[in-house]
Write a protein that holds these residues in place. Structure first.
Motif, PDB file in Angstrom:
ATOM      1  N   ARG A 147       0.813  -1.219   0.000  1.00 24.63           N
ATOM      2  CA  ARG A 147       0.000   0.000   0.000  1.00 24.63           C
ATOM      3  C   ARG A 147       0.842   1.263   0.000  1.00 24.63           C
ATOM      4  NH1 ARG A 147      -4.676  -1.662   4.476  1.00 24.63           N
ATOM      5  NH2 ARG A 147      -5.617  -3.330   3.223  1.00 24.63           N
ATOM      6  N   GLY A 148       2.148   1.121   0.123  1.00 18.61           N
ATOM      7  CA  GLY A 148       3.028   2.272   0.115  1.00 18.61           C
ATOM      8  C   GLY A 148       3.178   2.947   1.459  1.00 18.61           C
ATOM      9  N   ASN A 149       2.673   2.325   2.537  1.00 21.11           N
ATOM     10  CA  ASN A 149       2.802   2.919   3.873  1.00 21.11           C
ATOM     11  C   ASN A 149       4.229   2.821   4.401  1.00 21.11           C
ATOM     12  OD1 ASN A 149       0.086   2.981   3.455  1.00 21.11           O
ATOM     13  ND2 ASN A 149      -0.495   1.973   5.348  1.00 21.11           N
ATOM     14  N   ILE A 150       4.938   1.750   4.039  1.00 24.03           N
ATOM     15  CA  ILE A 150       6.321   1.554   4.447  1.00 24.03           C
ATOM     16  C   ILE A 150       7.115   1.110   3.218  1.00 24.03           C
ATOM     17  CG2 ILE A 150       5.717   0.897   6.827  1.00 24.03           C
ATOM     18  CD1 ILE A 150       6.211  -2.025   5.997  1.00 24.03           C
ATOM     19  N   ASN A 151       8.439   1.153   3.302  1.00 21.94           N
ATOM     20  CA  ASN A 151       9.235   0.608   2.204  1.00 21.94           C
ATOM     21  C   ASN A 151      10.390  -0.263   2.682  1.00 21.94           C
ATOM     22  OD1 ASN A 151      11.221   2.534   3.019  1.00 21.94           O
ATOM     23  ND2 ASN A 151      10.296   4.058   1.662  1.00 21.94           N
ATOM     24  N   VAL A 152      10.561  -0.402   4.005  1.00 20.53           N
ATOM     25  CA  VAL A 152      11.609  -1.255   4.553  1.00 20.53           C
ATOM     26  C   VAL A 152      11.035  -2.057   5.723  1.00 20.53           C
ATOM     27  CG1 VAL A 152      13.833  -1.333   5.757  1.00 20.53           C
ATOM     28  CG2 VAL A 152      13.501   0.266   3.870  1.00 20.53           C
ATOM     29  N   VAL A 153      11.377  -3.325   5.770  1.00 20.17           N
ATOM     30  CA  VAL A 153      11.000  -4.208   6.876  1.00 20.17           C
ATOM     31  C   VAL A 153      12.291  -4.738   7.497  1.00 20.17           C
ATOM     32  CG1 VAL A 153       9.743  -6.282   7.564  1.00 20.17           C
ATOM     33  CG2 VAL A 153       8.897  -4.874   5.659  1.00 20.17           C
ATOM     34  N   ILE A 154      12.368  -4.713   8.840  1.00 19.67           N
ATOM     35  CA  ILE A 154      13.567  -5.224   9.508  1.00 19.67           C
ATOM     36  C   ILE A 154      13.176  -6.291  10.529  1.00 19.67           C
ATOM     37  CG2 ILE A 154      14.819  -3.048   9.213  1.00 19.67           C
ATOM     38  CD1 ILE A 154      14.331  -2.458  12.157  1.00 19.67           C
ATOM     39  N   ASN A 155      14.108  -7.177  10.803  1.00 20.91           N
ATOM     40  CA  ASN A 155      13.950  -8.153  11.870  1.00 20.91           C
ATOM     41  C   ASN A 155      15.333  -8.501  12.398  1.00 20.91           C
ATOM     42  OD1 ASN A 155      14.483  -9.761   9.400  1.00 20.91           O
ATOM     43  ND2 ASN A 155      14.336 -11.484  10.823  1.00 20.91           N
ATOM     44  N   GLU A 156      15.382  -9.159  13.537  1.00 23.25           N
ATOM     45  CA  GLU A 156      16.655  -9.551  14.136  1.00 23.25           C
ATOM     46  C   GLU A 156      16.792 -11.063  14.067  1.00 23.25           C
ATOM     47  OE1 GLU A 156      19.182  -8.959  18.303  1.00 23.25           O
ATOM     48  OE2 GLU A 156      17.378  -7.785  17.894  1.00 23.25           O
ATOM     49  N   ASN A 157      17.916 -11.515  13.540  1.00 22.94           N
ATOM     50  CA  ASN A 157      18.176 -12.940  13.386  1.00 22.94           C
ATOM     51  C   ASN A 157      19.562 -13.255  13.937  1.00 22.94           C
ATOM     52  OD1 ASN A 157      18.120 -15.629  12.631  1.00 22.94           O
ATOM     53  ND2 ASN A 157      18.549 -15.208  10.468  1.00 22.94           N
ATOM     54  N   LYS A 158      19.607 -13.958  15.070  1.00 26.64           N
ATOM     55  CA  LYS A 158      20.865 -14.351  15.716  1.00 26.64           C
ATOM     56  C   LYS A 158      21.750 -13.127  16.014  1.00 26.64           C
ATOM     57  CE  LYS A 158      20.917 -18.914  13.519  1.00 26.64           C
ATOM     58  NZ  LYS A 158      21.672 -19.844  12.640  1.00 26.64           N
ATOM     59  N   GLY A 159      21.119 -12.103  16.559  1.00 28.20           N
ATOM     60  CA  GLY A 159      21.851 -10.911  16.948  1.00 28.20           C
ATOM     61  C   GLY A 159      22.191  -9.977  15.808  1.00 28.20           C
ATOM     62  N   LYS A 160      21.716 -10.271  14.616  1.00 32.12           N
ATOM     63  CA  LYS A 160      22.022  -9.442  13.452  1.00 32.12           C
ATOM     64  C   LYS A 160      20.738  -8.869  12.890  1.00 32.12           C
ATOM     65  CE  LYS A 160      23.025 -11.421   9.554  1.00 32.12           C
ATOM     66  NZ  LYS A 160      23.732 -12.167   8.489  1.00 32.12           N
ATOM     67  N   VAL A 161      20.751  -7.562  12.560  1.00 33.96           N
ATOM     68  CA  VAL A 161      19.589  -6.912  11.972  1.00 33.96           C
ATOM     69  C   VAL A 161      19.558  -7.214  10.480  1.00 33.96           C
ATOM     70  CG1 VAL A 161      18.461  -4.703  11.497  1.00 33.96           C
ATOM     71  CG2 VAL A 161      19.601  -5.075  13.681  1.00 33.96           C
ATOM     72  N   GLU A 162      18.414  -7.693  10.004  1.00 30.01           N
ATOM     73  CA  GLU A 162      18.225  -7.972   8.583  1.00 30.01           C
ATOM     74  C   GLU A 162      17.260  -6.955   7.987  1.00 30.01           C
ATOM     75  OE1 GLU A 162      18.925 -12.817   8.484  1.00 30.01           O
ATOM     76  OE2 GLU A 162      16.881 -12.015   8.501  1.00 30.01           O
ATOM     77  N   TYR A 163      17.576  -6.514   6.787  1.00 26.33           N
ATOM     78  CA  TYR A 163      16.796  -5.482   6.106  1.00 26.33           C
ATOM     79  C   TYR A 163      16.116  -6.098   4.890  1.00 26.33           C
ATOM     80  CZ  TYR A 163      19.997  -2.566   8.822  1.00 26.33           C
ATOM     81  OH  TYR A 163      20.740  -2.006   9.836  1.00 26.33           O
ATOM     82  N   HIS A 164      14.821  -5.911   4.792  1.00 28.65           N
ATOM     83  CA  HIS A 164      14.043  -6.438   3.677  1.00 28.65           C
ATOM     84  C   HIS A 164      13.436  -5.265   2.919  1.00 28.65           C
ATOM     85  CE1 HIS A 164      14.065 -10.499   5.631  1.00 28.65           C
ATOM     86  NE2 HIS A 164      14.156  -9.736   6.713  1.00 28.65           N
ATOM     87  N   PHE A 165      13.823  -5.099   1.650  1.00 29.53           N
ATOM     88  CA  PHE A 165      13.267  -4.017   0.834  1.00 29.53           C
ATOM     89  C   PHE A 165      13.512  -4.325  -0.632  1.00 29.53           C
ATOM     90  CE2 PHE A 165      17.624  -2.878   1.897  1.00 29.53           C
ATOM     91  CZ  PHE A 165      18.156  -2.435   0.689  1.00 29.53           C
ATOM     92  N   ASP A 166      12.817  -3.575  -1.476  1.00 32.76           N
ATOM     93  CA  ASP A 166      12.958  -3.732  -2.924  1.00 32.76           C
ATOM     94  C   ASP A 166      14.194  -2.968  -3.387  1.00 32.76           C
ATOM     95  OD1 ASP A 166      12.747  -3.887  -5.641  1.00 32.76           O
ATOM     96  OD2 ASP A 166      10.745  -3.010  -5.788  1.00 32.76           O
ATOM     97  N   PRO A 167      15.225  -3.638  -3.891  1.00 32.71           N
ATOM     98  CA  PRO A 167      16.457  -2.945  -4.293  1.00 32.71           C
ATOM     99  C   PRO A 167      16.244  -1.917  -5.397  1.00 32.71           C
ATOM    100  CG  PRO A 167      16.796  -5.321  -4.175  1.00 32.71           C
ATOM    101  CD  PRO A 167      15.328  -5.093  -4.075  1.00 32.71           C
ATOM    102  N   SER A 168      15.168  -2.044  -6.172  1.00 30.86           N
ATOM    103  CA  SER A 168      14.916  -1.093  -7.258  1.00 30.86           C
ATOM    104  C   SER A 168      14.199   0.167  -6.790  1.00 30.86           C
ATOM    105  CB  SER A 168      14.084  -1.766  -8.357  1.00 30.86           C
ATOM    106  OG  SER A 168      12.803  -2.136  -7.860  1.00 30.86           O
ATOM    107  N   ASN A 169      13.867   0.227  -5.497  1.00 28.88           N
ATOM    108  CA  ASN A 169      13.181   1.396  -4.936  1.00 28.88           C
ATOM    109  C   ASN A 169      14.215   2.333  -4.321  1.00 28.88           C
ATOM    110  OD1 ASN A 169      11.714   3.248  -3.403  1.00 28.88           O
ATOM    111  ND2 ASN A 169      10.155   1.752  -2.838  1.00 28.88           N
ATOM    112  N   PRO A 170      14.474   3.505  -4.935  1.00 26.67           N
ATOM    113  CA  PRO A 170      15.505   4.409  -4.400  1.00 26.67           C
ATOM    114  C   PRO A 170      15.196   4.905  -2.998  1.00 26.67           C
ATOM    115  CG  PRO A 170      14.882   5.035  -6.645  1.00 26.67           C
ATOM    116  CD  PRO A 170      13.897   4.009  -6.181  1.00 26.67           C
ATOM    117  N   ASP A 171      13.918   5.135  -2.708  1.00 22.22           N
ATOM    118  CA  ASP A 171      13.549   5.620  -1.376  1.00 22.22           C
ATOM    119  C   ASP A 171      13.826   4.551  -0.319  1.00 22.22           C
ATOM    120  OD1 ASP A 171      12.469   7.820   0.143  1.00 22.22           O
ATOM    121  OD2 ASP A 171      10.710   6.569   0.496  1.00 22.22           O
ATOM    122  N   ALA A 172      13.588   3.281  -0.686  1.00 20.25           N
ATOM    123  CA  ALA A 172      13.879   2.193   0.248  1.00 20.25           C
ATOM    124  C   ALA A 172      15.380   2.077   0.495  1.00 20.25           C
ATOM    125  CB  ALA A 172      13.327   0.877  -0.304  1.00 20.25           C
TER     126      ALA A 172
END
Length: 379
Positions: free
Chosen positions: A124-149
């Motif tokens: 819906r365009g409300n967010i453009n990045v999702v994060i979570n923590e996996n084994k003490g490391k922050v992981e970033y989930h986003f569309d690489p083709s989105n400059p704003d993300a």
């Protein structure tokens, strides 16, 4: 000898045309006031803001909370953020502000949610990045083709570095999103379909009536035994059929060229399509029920279609507008139709998810059609 230019006559002609123009309030409104209002709306949405707000979803929060001592995100949320809630129906955000006198402040709003809800917010365009923590490391989930993300990701890594906690920034921490429905074309096509229905009904029905009335063509029908309702319904039926053909062609083009998906129910999509046509056909009949001047008719049509083209999220998310305006924007007919079409195409929505807006759109159409039929005049 005749002069090539008779200044007195030329002046009288200019004066007469000027008075004819300024004596028509609609001309002044559409020529002066309306462009100013349009520039104001677009300026609010697109102009550079002193404070940039970026919303980020944190998923799998329950597993993070179970180990608060060893969790970077749990410490970060508890120590660095404050809570914020825009209104009673909105979720709670955890807020942190990065001050900058030269570039303007950057505000991050973190929302704790699950994967399913995060994907819906992303589409819906409300967010453009999702994060979570996996084994003490922050992981970033986003569309690489989105400059704003990408920019949000870079600012997040810098923010977490400032928290004096070691963050692993190797390539494994970036998780490109491949979820269907997150591309801009997936957002755009349903909006274009809704806008096409609105423009077709408003101009095809309203302007056609007004032009025929201004040319004294409709008055010839007074002598016939034909009912007004039959005449109007026949014209609406033809317009709905044309809209169906146009939308089907647009959908197949997007599917063939861009692999555009449809994840929801085709029955619910058909209901939204019919409801949108009813709503805008009713509005079109009401607007054209008495107007005989094409100049005024153009203005009346534009006062309906132009604000919704800008506000209703056809080309960009209406969440770019101030938070207080969003509940009002969501009640516009084009917003309801475009949102429901997007939810069906890219979120897998069914009839149970869209029936409320369908009923509202049908009610709007019936109400305005009945009112327009009551005050309709042939000449």
């Amino acid at each position: 000898m005749n002069k090539i230019i008779r200044l007195k006559q030329q002046f009288q002609l200019i004066s007469a045309f000027f008075l004819e123009t300024v004596r028509e309030p609609a001309v002044l409104f559409w020529g002066i006031i309306f462009p100013i209002l349009m520039s104001l709306g677009l300026g609010i949405a697109f102009s550079k803001k002193s404070d940039v707000v970026r919303k980020v979803a944190i998923v799998e929060w329950n597993s993070v909370q179970n180990n608060p001592d060893s969790s970077f995100l749990a410490k970060f949320i508890s120590q660095r953020t404050t809570t914020e809630q825009a209104n009673g129906n909105n979720p709670v955000y955890y807020k942190i502000v990065i001050p900058s006198e030269k570039l303007g402040n950057t505000t991050f709003l973190f929302l704790k949610t699950g994967w399913k809800q995060a994907m819906i917010l992303l589409k819906r365009g409300n967010i453009n990045v999702v994060i979570n923590e996996n084994k003490g490391k922050v992981e970033y989930h986003f569309d690489p083709s989105n400059p704003d993300a990408q920019l949000t990701y870079l600012k997040l890594t810098k923010l977490f570095d400032q928290a004096t906690v070691m963050i692993d920034e190797d390539k494994d921490s970036i998780k490109p999103l491949t979820v269907i429905g997150t591309r801009y074309i997936d957002f755009l096509v349903p909006g274009l379909m809704g806008m096409g229905i609105m423009m077709s009904c408003m101009w095809g029905i309203s302007y056609g009536f007004i032009e025929k009335r201004s040319k004294k063509l409709l008055r010839r029908l007074v002598a016939t035994p034909m009912k007004k309702s039959h005449f109007l319904i026949a014209l609406i039926t033809v317009r709905v059929g044309m809209n169906f053909i146009e939308n089907v062609l647009l959908f197949f083009f997007a599917m063939l060229v861009f692999d555009f998906p449809i994840q929801g129910s085709t029955g619910s999509l058909l209901l939204v399509f019919i409801a949108g046509n009813i709503a805008f056909s009713g509005l079109a009949v009401f607007i054209s029920s008495r107007t005989a001047k094409t100049e005024i008719g153009n203005g009346l049509i534009n006062v309906v279609v132009m604000p919704m083209m800008v506000l209703s999220g056809v080309f960009f998310s209406y969440h770019n507008f101030p938070e207080w305006s969003i509940p009002y924007i969501q009640k516009l007919p084009l917003t309801m139709m475009a949102d429901d079409m997007r939810s069906i195409f890219i979120e897998g929505a069914g009839i149970s998810d869209v029936y409320i807006n369908v009923l509202i759109l049908v009610s709007i159409g019936i109400l305005f059609f009945t009112a327009g039929l009551k005050i309709f005049k042939w000449h």
